[in-house]
Write an enzyme that holds these catalytic residues in place. Structure first.
Site, PDB file in Angstrom:
ATOM      1  N   ASN A 189      12.280  -0.266  -2.612  1.00  0.00           N
ATOM      2  CA  ASN A 189      10.627  -0.384  -2.117  1.00  0.00           C
ATOM      3  C   ASN A 189      10.042  -1.359  -3.326  1.00  0.00           C
ATOM      4  O   ASN A 189      10.673  -2.133  -4.267  1.00  0.00           O
ATOM      5  CB  ASN A 189      10.290   0.553  -3.577  1.00  0.00           C
ATOM      6  CG  ASN A 189       8.000   0.885  -3.102  1.00  0.00           C
ATOM      7  OD1 ASN A 189       7.778  -0.004  -1.980  1.00  0.00           O
ATOM      8  ND2 ASN A 189       7.690   1.155  -3.835  1.00  0.00           N
ATOM      9  N   HIS A 193       6.607  -3.986  -4.470  1.00  0.00           N
ATOM     10  CA  HIS A 193       5.218  -2.787  -5.347  1.00  0.00           C
ATOM     11  C   HIS A 193       4.762  -4.681  -5.808  1.00  0.00           C
ATOM     12  O   HIS A 193       5.207  -5.047  -6.757  1.00  0.00           O
ATOM     13  CB  HIS A 193       5.195  -2.005  -6.704  1.00  0.00           C
ATOM     14  CG  HIS A 193       4.095  -1.452  -7.091  1.00  0.00           C
ATOM     15  ND1 HIS A 193       3.652  -0.875  -6.240  1.00  0.00           N
ATOM     16  CD2 HIS A 193       3.767  -1.353  -7.818  1.00  0.00           C
ATOM     17  CE1 HIS A 193       2.614   0.046  -6.699  1.00  0.00           C
ATOM     18  NE2 HIS A 193       2.943  -0.628  -8.614  1.00  0.00           N
TER      19      HIS A 193
HETATM   20  C1  GRF Z   1       2.431  -5.147  -0.034  1.00  0.00           C
HETATM   21  O1  GRF Z   1       1.801  -5.566  -1.122  1.00  0.00           O
HETATM   22  C2  GRF Z   1       3.757  -3.696  -0.883  1.00  0.00           C
HETATM   23  O2  GRF Z   1       3.491  -3.786  -1.650  1.00  0.00           O
HETATM   24  C3  GRF Z   1       2.525  -3.140  -0.587  1.00  0.00           C
HETATM   25  O3  GRF Z   1       2.073  -2.681   0.102  1.00  0.00           O
HETATM   26  C4  GRF Z   1       1.546  -3.512   0.959  1.00  0.00           C
HETATM   27  C5  GRF Z   1       2.075  -3.730   2.333  1.00  0.00           C
HETATM   28  O4  GRF Z   1       1.823  -4.669   2.688  1.00  0.00           O
HETATM   29  N1  GRF Z   1       3.012  -1.064  -1.791  1.00  0.00           N
HETATM   30  P1  GRF Z   1       2.400  -5.292   4.276  1.00  0.00           P
HETATM   31  O5  GRF Z   1       2.348  -4.047   5.334  1.00  0.00           O
HETATM   32  O6  GRF Z   1       3.825  -5.382   4.599  1.00  0.00           O
HETATM   33  O7  GRF Z   1       1.858  -6.120   5.099  1.00  0.00           O
END
Ligand code: GRF
Length: 177
Positions: free
Chosen positions: A99, A101
């Protein structure tokens, strides 16, 4: 062979596609996720697994895991996937789920990590890529990179820029590139 789980815009999925990583399937928990259009545009099969179509999360996750494995997925990447995975799913891909984050975990887990860092008044936050376990953003860290909070007007963009570089890098390494 990579399967990507998405819920939203899909900019991290796009970074994986742009890096020409072997993404073979994209699964979403939301019908309307913008990420599905990006996957379709790249010719990658998409599957939608909304919770309300199943008896419970276990059943949804079992169906989603079957679908991913049918597409040959060996490594799962959560790229803006905003649901916890059940043990049923985790057991199907042991130590093969990562994941991304937007904080330096274990600081600021959860869905509002960037706002939480701003509210806490820290000088530095960052990005973490970690293995997924059954907690909320609690699995072992694979890679982290700090990002200065100031100038705060551009913090969101700067964090996303780091995500889009770091995630494909780590995923490429996990794929043996
Ligand atoms: C990212 O900032 C990720 O870290 C978080 O949600 C956001 C998703 O953005 N968990 P995307 O859908 O990849 O544009």
């Amino acid at each position: 062979m990579i399967g990507v789980l998405v819920s939203g815009e899909g900019s991290n999925l796009q970074a994986l596609l742009d890096a020409e990583l072997p993404v073979v399937a994209v699964a979403s928990n939301r019908e309307g996720a913008g990420a599905l259009g990006r996957a379709g545009g790249a010719g990658v099969p998409v599957g939608t697994f909304e919770l309300n179509g199943f008896a419970d999360r276990e059943q949804r996750d079992a169906t989603m895991a079957n679908w991913l494995q049918e597409h040959g997925v060996r490594l799962v990447v959560c790229a803006g996937y905003m649901q916890l995975l059940t043990r049923t799913f985790l057991q199907r891909f042991p130590r093969r789920i990562v994941n991304v984050h937007p904080s330096l975990l274990p600081k600021f887990p959860g869905a509002s990590a960037i706002d939480d860092a701003l509210a806490a008044g820290v000088a530095t936050t960052g990005v973490t890529v970690h293995l997924v376990d059954d907690g909320l953003d609690t699995g072992p860290v694979v890679r982290q990179e700090p990002v200065q909070v100031e100038p705060r007007e551009t913090l969101v963009q700067r964090i996303h820029a780091v995500e889009h570089r770091l995630l494909p890098e780590v995923v490429g390494e996990l794929c043996g590139r």
